[in-house]
Design a protein around this motif. Structure first.
Motif, PDB file in Angstrom:
ATOM      1  N   THR A 223       0.803  -1.229   0.000  1.00 26.71           N
ATOM      2  CA  THR A 223       0.000   0.000   0.000  1.00 26.71           C
ATOM      3  C   THR A 223       0.835   1.277   0.000  1.00 26.71           C
ATOM      4  N   PRO A 224       1.763   1.484   0.960  1.00 24.12           N
ATOM      5  CA  PRO A 224       2.528   2.740   0.947  1.00 24.12           C
ATOM      6  C   PRO A 224       3.909   2.639   0.293  1.00 24.12           C
ATOM      7  N   CYS A 225       4.189   1.580  -0.432  1.00 30.79           N
ATOM      8  CA  CYS A 225       5.530   1.399  -1.005  1.00 30.79           C
ATOM      9  C   CYS A 225       5.838   2.493  -2.030  1.00 30.79           C
ATOM     10  N   PRO A 226       7.010   3.112  -1.934  1.00 28.90           N
ATOM     11  CA  PRO A 226       7.363   4.160  -2.900  1.00 28.90           C
ATOM     12  C   PRO A 226       7.544   3.636  -4.325  1.00 28.90           C
ATOM     13  N   SER A 227       7.685   2.329  -4.507  1.00 28.59           N
ATOM     14  CA  SER A 227       7.830   1.739  -5.842  1.00 28.59           C
ATOM     15  C   SER A 227       6.496   1.318  -6.448  1.00 28.59           C
ATOM     16  N   ARG A 228       5.412   1.463  -5.699  1.00 30.54           N
ATOM     17  CA  ARG A 228       4.095   1.051  -6.181  1.00 30.54           C
ATOM     18  C   ARG A 228       3.640   1.961  -7.319  1.00 30.54           C
ATOM     19  N   ARG A 229       3.077   1.332  -8.322  1.00 32.09           N
ATOM     20  CA  ARG A 229       2.518   2.045  -9.464  1.00 32.09           C
ATOM     21  C   ARG A 229       1.126   1.481  -9.695  1.00 32.09           C
ATOM     22  N   GLY A 230       0.102   2.095  -9.089  1.00 31.05           N
ATOM     23  CA  GLY A 230      -1.264   1.566  -9.172  1.00 31.05           C
ATOM     24  C   GLY A 230      -1.323   0.212  -8.488  1.00 31.05           C
ATOM     25  N   ASN A 231      -1.763  -0.809  -9.218  1.00 27.80           N
ATOM     26  CA  ASN A 231      -1.805  -2.169  -8.676  1.00 27.80           C
ATOM     27  C   ASN A 231      -0.548  -2.957  -9.014  1.00 27.80           C
ATOM     28  N   SER A 232       0.486  -2.262  -9.484  1.00 21.58           N
ATOM     29  CA  SER A 232       1.721  -2.927  -9.890  1.00 21.58           C
ATOM     30  C   SER A 232       2.905  -2.277  -9.173  1.00 21.58           C
ATOM     31  N   CYS A 233       4.081  -2.470  -9.725  1.00 23.18           N
ATOM     32  CA  CYS A 233       5.325  -2.004  -9.113  1.00 23.18           C
ATOM     33  C   CYS A 233       6.263  -1.549 -10.226  1.00 23.18           C
ATOM     34  N   GLU A 234       7.121  -0.591  -9.921  1.00 19.26           N
ATOM     35  CA  GLU A 234       8.086  -0.163 -10.938  1.00 19.26           C
ATOM     36  C   GLU A 234       9.075  -1.279 -11.257  1.00 19.26           C
ATOM     37  N   SER A 235       9.165  -2.275 -10.380  1.00 21.80           N
ATOM     38  CA  SER A 235      10.009  -3.459 -10.611  1.00 21.80           C
ATOM     39  C   SER A 235       9.134  -4.674 -10.886  1.00 21.80           C
ATOM     40  N   ALA A 236       8.081  -4.489 -11.678  1.00 25.53           N
ATOM     41  CA  ALA A 236       7.066  -5.530 -11.885  1.00 25.53           C
ATOM     42  C   ALA A 236       7.656  -6.862 -12.330  1.00 25.53           C
ATOM     43  N   GLY A 237       8.598  -6.857 -13.254  1.00 23.30           N
ATOM     44  CA  GLY A 237       9.169  -8.112 -13.737  1.00 23.30           C
ATOM     45  C   GLY A 237       9.844  -8.894 -12.626  1.00 23.30           C
ATOM     46  N   LYS A 238      10.637  -8.210 -11.818  1.00 24.99           N
ATOM     47  CA  LYS A 238      11.333  -8.859 -10.706  1.00 24.99           C
ATOM     48  C   LYS A 238      10.322  -9.372  -9.669  1.00 24.99           C
ATOM     49  N   ILE A 239       9.327  -8.560  -9.355  1.00 23.37           N
ATOM     50  CA  ILE A 239       8.324  -8.929  -8.346  1.00 23.37           C
ATOM     51  C   ILE A 239       7.482 -10.104  -8.839  1.00 23.37           C
ATOM     52  N   GLU A 240       7.096 -10.096 -10.096  1.00 21.81           N
ATOM     53  CA  GLU A 240       6.312 -11.207 -10.641  1.00 21.81           C
ATOM     54  C   GLU A 240       7.119 -12.515 -10.614  1.00 21.81           C
ATOM     55  N   ALA A 241       8.431 -12.431 -10.870  1.00 19.97           N
ATOM     56  CA  ALA A 241       9.282 -13.627 -10.804  1.00 19.97           C
ATOM     57  C   ALA A 241       9.378 -14.139  -9.369  1.00 19.97           C
ATOM     58  N   LEU A 242       9.543 -13.225  -8.417  1.00 25.02           N
ATOM     59  CA  LEU A 242       9.557 -13.624  -7.007  1.00 25.02           C
ATOM     60  C   LEU A 242       8.236 -14.277  -6.621  1.00 25.02           C
ATOM     61  N   ASP A 243       7.124 -13.661  -7.009  1.00 23.89           N
ATOM     62  CA  ASP A 243       5.807 -14.216  -6.683  1.00 23.89           C
ATOM     63  C   ASP A 243       5.616 -15.605  -7.283  1.00 23.89           C
ATOM     64  N   ALA A 244       6.008 -15.784  -8.531  1.00 23.23           N
ATOM     65  CA  ALA A 244       5.838 -17.090  -9.186  1.00 23.23           C
ATOM     66  C   ALA A 244       6.650 -18.161  -8.467  1.00 23.23           C
ATOM     67  N   ALA A 245       7.888 -17.850  -8.117  1.00 20.49           N
ATOM     68  CA  ALA A 245       8.743 -18.823  -7.436  1.00 20.49           C
ATOM     69  C   ALA A 245       8.211 -19.160  -6.049  1.00 20.49           C
ATOM     70  N   HIS A 246       7.753 -18.137  -5.324  1.00 16.95           N
ATOM     71  CA  HIS A 246       7.213 -18.368  -3.978  1.00 16.95           C
ATOM     72  C   HIS A 246       5.878 -19.105  -4.036  1.00 16.95           C
TER      73      HIS A 246
END
Length: 137
Positions: free
Chosen positions: A60-83
């Motif tokens: 919610t308050p992350c400075p990297s948040r961009r709407g419902n995503s993240c400025e590091s979306a590719g990295k975050i999506e890879a982390l989410d998939a692995a976890h």
């Protein structure tokens, strides 16, 4: 009854290893409220969590948040998939924090090397130490 906490898959292990550090003061305060105020309290293992694949309650308050995503979306999506794969999580799953702890406890000792590879926090060892503590209980 409180609404379930909305969690991306990689935030389960982030919450396990959380030591009061974060990306900004607002982010750290929010994560502290969730982890220390809902999960690491008496009866915290009964807290309900619903798995999401977009920005969650931690983000919610992350400075990297961009709407419902993240400025590091590719990295975050890879982390989410692995976890998600390691913890057997799917979008929309609802489980208790206690059930999540059981799933984390069952992880192989060296799995963080594989699933947390691109995480900037991994080098600090907080999650590795927390997982080791969890497995010793």
């Amino acid at each position: 009854m409180k609404a379930p906490i909305r969690y991306r898959p990689h935030h389960f292990l982030c919450s396990l290893g959380f030591e009061g550090k974060g990306y900004s003061p607002d982010f750290t305060a929010n994560m502290t409220a969730i982890v220390m105020g809902r999960l690491r309290v008496q009866d915290g293992e009964s807290a309900r969590i619903v798995v999401v694949t977009e920005a969650d309650d931690i983000c919610t308050p992350c400075p990297s948040r961009r709407g419902n995503s993240c400025e590091s979306a590719g990295k975050i999506e890879a982390l989410d998939a692995a976890h998600a794969k390691a913890l057997r999580l799917n979008e929309g799953d609802e489980l208790s924090w206690g059930e999540a702890l059981d799933r984390m406890r069952a992880l192989p000792d060296t799995i963080l090397d594989d699933i947390c590879g691109p995480c900037q926090w991994r080098g600090f060892g907080m999650c590795t130490a927390a997982l080791k503590r969890l497995k010793s209980l």
